[in-house]
Structure formats: C-alpha cells, structure tokens
Motif scaffolding. Structure first.
Motif, PDB file in Angstrom:
ATOM      1  N   ASN A  35      -0.264  -8.542 -86.853  1.00 47.27           N
ATOM      2  CA  ASN A  35      -1.657  -8.586 -86.413  1.00 47.27           C
ATOM      3  C   ASN A  35      -2.407  -9.623 -87.265  1.00 47.27           C
ATOM      4  OD1 ASN A  35      -4.079  -8.080 -85.199  1.00 47.27           O
ATOM      5  ND2 ASN A  35      -4.477  -6.152 -86.286  1.00 47.27           N
ATOM      6  N   PRO A  36      -2.512 -10.866 -86.793  1.00 43.97           N
ATOM      7  CA  PRO A  36      -2.118 -11.319 -85.449  1.00 43.97           C
ATOM      8  C   PRO A  36      -0.649 -11.740 -85.389  1.00 43.97           C
ATOM      9  CG  PRO A  36      -3.183 -13.096 -86.627  1.00 43.97           C
ATOM     10  CD  PRO A  36      -3.231 -11.914 -87.550  1.00 43.97           C
ATOM     11  N   ASP A  89      -2.832  -9.012 -81.678  1.00 45.34           N
ATOM     12  CA  ASP A  89      -1.992  -7.962 -82.259  1.00 45.34           C
ATOM     13  C   ASP A  89      -0.702  -7.774 -81.453  1.00 45.34           C
ATOM     14  OD1 ASP A  89      -0.934  -5.814 -83.575  1.00 45.34           O
ATOM     15  OD2 ASP A  89      -2.610  -4.448 -83.182  1.00 45.34           O
ATOM     16  N   SER A  91       1.924  -6.116 -83.220  1.00 44.49           N
ATOM     17  CA  SER A  91       2.672  -5.239 -84.131  1.00 44.49           C
ATOM     18  C   SER A  91       3.342  -4.079 -83.417  1.00 44.49           C
ATOM     19  CB  SER A  91       1.736  -4.718 -85.233  1.00 44.49           C
ATOM     20  OG  SER A  91       0.616  -4.042 -84.660  1.00 44.49           O
TER      21      SER A  91
END
Length: 215
Positions: A35-36, A89, A91
């Motif tokens: 993230n990012p 994001d 993740s």
C-alpha cells in the motif's frame, strides 16, 4: 494577416478524446503487494521519457496471479520513474505471477465555456497573452464593423480607399465597448485590405474549421 473563426461550444461540452494520439499501452513485468502497490512495466522502442503521467487512469488485462486487477475500473496512477507506477492498495490481492498489459484510459470530460462577448472583457477567463489583448480586441470590433459596413453598403471596403476605411473606423468606434483605447491604425489597415483573400490563409482557416466541425 487577420482571420476569424468562432466555435460555440457553450455549456456542458463533452470532450471524448481529451488528448491527441492513441492511449498508451505497456507490458507489465511485475506488480508488488503493498500500500501502495508498484507496477513495473517494459518500455517500448524509441520511447522518450515517461509513458504515463501523474493522475492518468489505467486498466489491466491478462494479469496472471494478481487477477483482481483484471477488468477492474480505471485506477489513477502516480509516476515513480520511467518504468514504475504506484496504483493504490494491492496488499490484499493475490501475488503477481506474470504477464499482463497496463493501458491508459481516457474518460469523457465535460467543459463549459463563457460567451465570446464576456470572454473578451472578463480578465478572469482570458487565456491569451495580455500584451496581445489590445490588438485582439481591436480586431474583434473591426470584424464587427466590417460586417456592419457590408450590410450598409452591400460590398466590402474597397482596397486602399480612405473613405471606406474611415467609415469602417466610424462603425468600430460606435461598437467599441471594451474599455481602453481602440487601436485605430489596426482598424484602418484591416479595412483597407479586407477585400483581399489569400489562398494559403483560407486553406489554413478552412482546415481548422473542418476539424472543429468534426469535433
């Protein structure tokens, strides 16, 4: 040389293709989980500088592993360098394996424009060089006076005939409402040669008019 072309785009004018050329596409090499998330892509031969710009919208297709990106709504990017983009994001996405294309997307843009009369006098919406404004305003009223002269006399001012040029100037003075001095020399010179028609100038203006009509 003077020419006149008016494009009335008005309120809520939709631009379907806000940029020239074709949207950019690049081959994905890697996408990190984070993230990012960061996308690394391959450049193309003969490309110069970054292919993408901050704020560009992109979509992904053919990505293996991190399939959550495929067919996702357009994502805004931030450029890190010539071959890396931040995409938000990632993740919680599956690990990237291989493949995929990242493609620039153009969404229609809506613009609203003020009437020409207001644009010529309102400093908040003027887009031309301030140094060019006095001459441009004088030319604008000269065109108005030329049209009035043609209605009045049934023909354009005769070339280099002072009495016709002075009449156009009188009409320009009566139409002048811009504030500031009217450039009378510009109006006289304009009136003296307004019956002329240069083929190269006509070709350029005609091409621009055709392009605007197609838009």
């Amino acid at each position: 040389l003077s020419r006149q072309l008016f494009c009335d785009f008005g309120k809520r004018f939709v631009v379907d293709e806000p940029s020239e050329g074709d949207p950019v596409r690049a081959v994905v090499k890697d996408i990190s989980q984070g993230n990012p998330g960061v996308v690394t892509y391959m450049g193309i031969e003969d490309s110069h500088g970054n292919l993408f710009c901050d704020g560009d919208l992109v979509t992904f297709s053919g990505v293996e592993g991190m399939t959550e990106l495929n067919d996702r709504a357009p994502i805004p990017v931030r450029v890190l360098d010539a071959f890396k983009l931040e995409i938000g994001d990632t993740s919680s996405f599956s690990p990237y394996r291989c493949g995929g294309l990242v493609s620039q997307v153009w969404l229609p843009q809506e613009h609203s424009y003020e009437p020409l009369r207001r644009a010529l006098v309102d400093p908040k919406i003027q887009v031309m060089n301030p140094k060019e404004l006095p001459r441009s305003r004088s030319l604008h009223v000269a065109f108005q006076a030329l049209h009035a002269f043609r209605v009045e006399r049934g023909h354009l001012p005769r070339p280099r005939v002072p009495v016709d040029a002075e009449r156009v100037l009188e009409l320009a003075r009566s139409l002048w409402a811009q504030g500031g001095p009217l450039d009378e020399d510009v109006v006289r010179a304009f009136a003296s040669v307004s019956a002329g028609d240069l083929c190269p100038m006509a070709a350029v203006v005609g091409a621009v008019a055709a392009q605007e009509a197609l838009k």
